[in-house]
Design a protein around this motif. Structure first.
Motif, PDB file in Angstrom:
ATOM      1  N   UNK A 139     -34.376  21.960   2.214  1.00  0.00           N
ATOM      2  CA  UNK A 139     -35.656  22.736   1.751  1.00  0.00           C
ATOM      3  C   UNK A 139     -35.930  23.108   0.437  1.00  0.00           C
ATOM      4  N   UNK A 140     -35.114  22.557  -0.492  1.00  0.00           N
ATOM      5  CA  UNK A 140     -35.432  22.787  -2.009  1.00  0.00           C
ATOM      6  C   UNK A 140     -36.539  22.351  -2.133  1.00  0.00           C
ATOM      7  N   UNK A 141     -37.409  22.659  -3.142  1.00  0.00           N
ATOM      8  CA  UNK A 141     -38.721  22.448  -3.632  1.00  0.00           C
ATOM      9  C   UNK A 141     -38.555  21.870  -5.116  1.00  0.00           C
ATOM     10  N   UNK A 142     -39.160  20.572  -5.362  1.00  0.00           N
ATOM     11  CA  UNK A 142     -39.266  19.917  -6.523  1.00  0.00           C
ATOM     12  C   UNK A 142     -40.062  21.027  -7.519  1.00  0.00           C
ATOM     13  N   UNK A 143     -39.631  21.165  -8.810  1.00  0.00           N
ATOM     14  CA  UNK A 143     -40.312  22.128  -9.720  1.00  0.00           C
ATOM     15  C   UNK A 143     -40.675  21.485 -11.144  1.00  0.00           C
ATOM     16  N   UNK A 148     -34.388  16.148 -12.764  1.00  0.00           N
ATOM     17  CA  UNK A 148     -35.348  16.673 -11.705  1.00  0.00           C
ATOM     18  C   UNK A 148     -34.759  18.440 -11.599  1.00  0.00           C
ATOM     19  N   UNK A 149     -35.812  19.132 -11.410  1.00  0.00           N
ATOM     20  CA  UNK A 149     -35.412  20.532 -11.181  1.00  0.00           C
ATOM     21  C   UNK A 149     -35.956  21.131  -9.737  1.00  0.00           C
ATOM     22  N   UNK A 150     -35.120  21.637  -8.963  1.00  0.00           N
ATOM     23  CA  UNK A 150     -35.426  22.109  -7.726  1.00  0.00           C
ATOM     24  C   UNK A 150     -35.136  23.223  -7.621  1.00  0.00           C
ATOM     25  N   UNK A 151     -35.876  24.145  -6.735  1.00  0.00           N
ATOM     26  CA  UNK A 151     -35.395  25.455  -6.614  1.00  0.00           C
ATOM     27  C   UNK A 151     -35.782  25.953  -4.987  1.00  0.00           C
ATOM     28  N   UNK A 152     -35.144  27.148  -4.751  1.00  0.00           N
ATOM     29  CA  UNK A 152     -35.098  27.521  -3.276  1.00  0.00           C
ATOM     30  C   UNK A 152     -36.010  28.684  -3.219  1.00  0.00           C
ATOM     31  N   UNK A 153     -36.786  29.100  -4.252  1.00  0.00           N
ATOM     32  CA  UNK A 153     -37.580  30.125  -4.003  1.00  0.00           C
ATOM     33  C   UNK A 153     -37.181  31.741  -3.801  1.00  0.00           C
ATOM     34  N   UNK A 182     -17.677  20.457  -3.537  1.00  0.00           N
ATOM     35  CA  UNK A 182     -18.552  20.323  -2.741  1.00  0.00           C
ATOM     36  C   UNK A 182     -19.491  21.803  -3.354  1.00  0.00           C
ATOM     37  N   UNK A 183     -20.737  21.743  -2.807  1.00  0.00           N
ATOM     38  CA  UNK A 183     -21.605  22.913  -2.881  1.00  0.00           C
ATOM     39  C   UNK A 183     -21.845  23.511  -1.671  1.00  0.00           C
ATOM     40  N   UNK A 184     -22.346  24.902  -1.449  1.00  0.00           N
ATOM     41  CA  UNK A 184     -22.664  25.358  -0.141  1.00  0.00           C
ATOM     42  C   UNK A 184     -23.520  26.501  -0.144  1.00  0.00           C
ATOM     43  N   UNK A 185     -24.552  26.161   0.651  1.00  0.00           N
ATOM     44  CA  UNK A 185     -25.667  27.205   0.938  1.00  0.00           C
ATOM     45  C   UNK A 185     -25.165  27.927   2.159  1.00  0.00           C
ATOM     46  N   UNK A 186     -25.652  29.351   1.933  1.00  0.00           N
ATOM     47  CA  UNK A 186     -25.486  30.124   3.027  1.00  0.00           C
ATOM     48  C   UNK A 186     -26.838  30.556   3.514  1.00  0.00           C
ATOM     49  N   UNK A 187     -26.638  30.639   4.834  1.00  0.00           N
ATOM     50  CA  UNK A 187     -28.053  31.013   5.786  1.00  0.00           C
ATOM     51  C   UNK A 187     -27.755  32.116   6.599  1.00  0.00           C
ATOM     52  N   UNK A 188     -28.653  32.820   7.049  1.00  0.00           N
ATOM     53  CA  UNK A 188     -28.523  34.069   7.841  1.00  0.00           C
ATOM     54  C   UNK A 188     -28.466  34.010   9.142  1.00  0.00           C
ATOM     55  N   UNK A 189     -28.754  32.709   9.753  1.00  0.00           N
ATOM     56  CA  UNK A 189     -28.700  32.643  11.261  1.00  0.00           C
ATOM     57  C   UNK A 189     -28.039  31.226  11.758  1.00  0.00           C
ATOM     58  N   UNK A 190     -27.379  31.329  12.707  1.00  0.00           N
ATOM     59  CA  UNK A 190     -26.617  30.252  13.168  1.00  0.00           C
ATOM     60  C   UNK A 190     -27.522  28.996  13.443  1.00  0.00           C
ATOM     61  N   UNK A 191     -28.609  29.346  13.957  1.00  0.00           N
ATOM     62  CA  UNK A 191     -29.705  28.463  14.309  1.00  0.00           C
ATOM     63  C   UNK A 191     -29.947  27.763  13.277  1.00  0.00           C
ATOM     64  N   UNK A 192     -29.946  27.960  11.958  1.00  0.00           N
ATOM     65  CA  UNK A 192     -30.423  27.419  10.666  1.00  0.00           C
ATOM     66  C   UNK A 192     -29.158  26.299  10.422  1.00  0.00           C
ATOM     67  N   UNK A 193     -27.886  26.493  10.638  1.00  0.00           N
ATOM     68  CA  UNK A 193     -26.643  25.556  10.544  1.00  0.00           C
ATOM     69  C   UNK A 193     -27.002  24.754  11.321  1.00  0.00           C
ATOM     70  N   UNK A 194     -27.498  24.656  12.734  1.00  0.00           N
ATOM     71  CA  UNK A 194     -27.858  23.829  13.686  1.00  0.00           C
ATOM     72  C   UNK A 194     -29.019  22.757  13.398  1.00  0.00           C
ATOM     73  N   UNK A 195     -29.890  23.519  12.673  1.00  0.00           N
ATOM     74  CA  UNK A 195     -31.102  22.858  12.160  1.00  0.00           C
ATOM     75  C   UNK A 195     -30.768  21.887  11.133  1.00  0.00           C
TER      76      UNK A 195
END
Length: 120
Positions: A25-29, A38-43, A63-76
């Motif tokens: 879900x990163x957005x190209x800037x 390319x430069x992308x951001x997460x907002x 590796x690089x890692x993203x943290x999310x606040x809900x387990x459902x987002x990992x499954x998504x």
């Protein structure tokens, strides 16, 4: 101190942009047509810079890692990576987190994890 950006060297900028947009879900800037950068951001302040190189080699385990606040987002994220035909691990859960790893176009791993909440 706050992390400002991460600069990754990639062999195909457009392919890597698509990967980070679709799966994370990163957005190209910057200019979508640039084959060089390319430069992308997460907002939320994180910036990912992708720069083209003819050949890249990441060390094993990088590796690089993203943290999310809900387990459902990992499954998504797992569902998106699977639907895109990417190499992705099964969802793993242990006493630290629930997470997945998938392979980026240049072979390094990208983690999506939700830290385990500890009450008390």
């Amino acid at each position: 101190m706050q992390l400002n950006h991460l600069d990754l060297q990639v062999t195909d900028v457009a392919q890597s942009v698509e990967f980070f947009e679709q799966i994370f879900g990163l957005v190209l800037q910057s200019n979508r047509r640039s084959p060089a950068i390319a430069i992308l951001g997460d907002g939320a302040g994180f910036v990912l810079v992708l720069q083209r190189r003819d050949a890249v080699a990441y060390p094993e385990g990088f590796h690089l890692g993203f943290l999310v606040e809900d387990v459902a987002l990992v499954y998504a994220a797992h569902a998106r990576a699977s639907a895109a035909g990417l190499a992705v691990t099964p969802v793993e859960t242990d006493n630290r987190s629930t997470r997945i790893y998938c392979r980026a176009p240049d072979g390094y791993a990208v983690e999506v994890g939700c830290p385990r909440r500890r009450d008390g």
